[in-house]
Scaffold this active site. Structure first.
Site, PDB file in Angstrom:
ATOM      1  CG  ASP A 196       0.150  -8.275  -7.797  1.00 23.16           C
ATOM      2  OD1 ASP A 196      -0.871  -7.576  -7.952  1.00 23.16           O
ATOM      3  OD2 ASP A 196       1.303  -7.810  -7.897  1.00 23.16           O
ATOM      4  CG  HIS A 248       5.952   4.429  -4.140  1.00 26.53           C
ATOM      5  ND1 HIS A 248       7.140   3.782  -4.289  1.00 26.53           N
ATOM      6  CD2 HIS A 248       5.297   4.240  -5.303  1.00 26.53           C
ATOM      7  CE1 HIS A 248       7.205   3.217  -5.482  1.00 26.53           C
ATOM      8  NE2 HIS A 248       6.089   3.485  -6.112  1.00 26.53           N
TER       9      HIS A 248
END
Length: 331
Positions: free
Chosen positions: A190, A238
């Protein structure tokens, strides 16, 4: 009417979460109406309205002696410090998403998010966004912890020794998967500041020897590191429009070795786009949150095949914020 009542129900839950009502009643403690009103410095009328609403929603139980206590579901999911604490997600929706719905028509007509400043921010995931920094990754952990357990039960991990969790800030999946599969080691990939926010959670779980970190950006060329048996994308795709979602998927496909597996946990919209409602509504939520939406398994299959992966379809399960895992392998 049932749909409109959802607003009242949610705000009751959010208010109780902000007041830490369920945490105060943890472990079987009870409180009377008068004591509750005095504890929170409010009049008896609003105190009774809130408590009665919470009882009606099965979040509290009122006994014959007039004591309010946590219901079983509140004791498990709404007490701070519990493994499956869900209050982080409630707080994010209340503080971050709920105000944006007042401006939802702007999102609809302008085709842009309203939870963040699209003119001055690169994306939703900015370290200088106070609300996001304070609540987003706690919320993701709340949303993911239970679902990670369903994933751990749905897939055979015996052949996976090293897993890369792409966009895995919060480490909910890593912690749950490592607890259930003692042979597994994972890496959270990340942004640098997200890795630093997540590190204390991993250390607190006692898994620092099995969960490590790799900071980077999956949009950079070669950004996704290789050398892993499996790559996990949990509720990542998404958040992005089709072009960016395809870039992420391609980067993961390129990073996988031959025989490697790609796991995508999402709320998949049906291929015919008639539902299901939780996936469709979370997809609608992306109107105010991001440039993305919830995609179908057919869309993932088409893209993956283009990037050299062999789709195996969706293994369904009932999670929070996800209804299955889409699996593909690299020949």
């Amino acid at each position: 009417m049932d749909l409109t009542l959802g607003v009242y129900a949610f705000k009751g839950l959010a208010l109780a979460t902000e007041l830490e009502v369920f945490t105060e009643l943890a472990g079987g403690k009870g409180v009377t109406l008068d004591a509750f009103a005095r504890r929170h410095g409010i009049h008896e009328r609003p105190a009774e309205l809130l408590l009665t609403a919470l009882v009606s929603l099965d979040l509290l139980v009122l006994d014959d002696e007039g004591f309010y206590r946590n219901s079983a579901v509140s004791e498990e999911f709404l007490v701070k410090g519990k493994p499956r604490y869900f209050g982080g997600w409630v707080t994010l929706v209340d503080k971050h998403e709920y105000p944006a719905y007042i401006k939802m028509l702007d999102s609809l007509r302008g085709n842009h998010p309203t939870t963040w400043d699209v003119e001055n921010q690169k994306s939703l995931f900015q370290p200088d966004d106070r609300v996001v920094k304070e609540h987003f990754w706690d919320a993701m952990h709340s949303l993911s912890a239970y679902t990670a357990g369903r994933l751990a039960e749905s897939i055979d991990f015996s052949g996976i020794k090293r897993l890369l969790d792409v966009g895995g800030g919060g480490a909910a999946y890593d912690i749950e998967l490592c607890r259930r599969h003692p042979h597994l080691k994972t890496t959270v990939f990340d942004l640098p500041f997200v890795c630093e926010l997540t590190r204390p959670r991993v250390e607190a779980a006692g898994l620092a020897d099995r969960i490590d970190f790799a900071s980077g950006d999956f949009f950079e060329v070669g950004g996704v590191p290789g050398g892993y048996d499996a790559i996990l994308l949990s509720n990542i795709l998404h958040d992005w429009g089709i072009e960016d979602a395809r870039k992420i998927l391609r980067a993961c496909a390129e990073a996988l070795p031959s025989g490697g597996v790609l796991l995508v946990t999402e709320s998949f919209v049906d291929d015919d786009k008639r539902g299901p409602a939780p996936a469709a509504l979370m997809s609608l939520n992306m109107l105010v949150e991001t440039w993305g939406r919830n995609y179908t398994a057919a869309e993932y299959g088409e893209w993956a095949a283009e990037f050299g992966l062999k789709p195996e379809g969706v293994v369904p399960f009932e999670g929070q914020g996800a209804n299955g895992v889409w699996v593909a392998r690299k020949p």
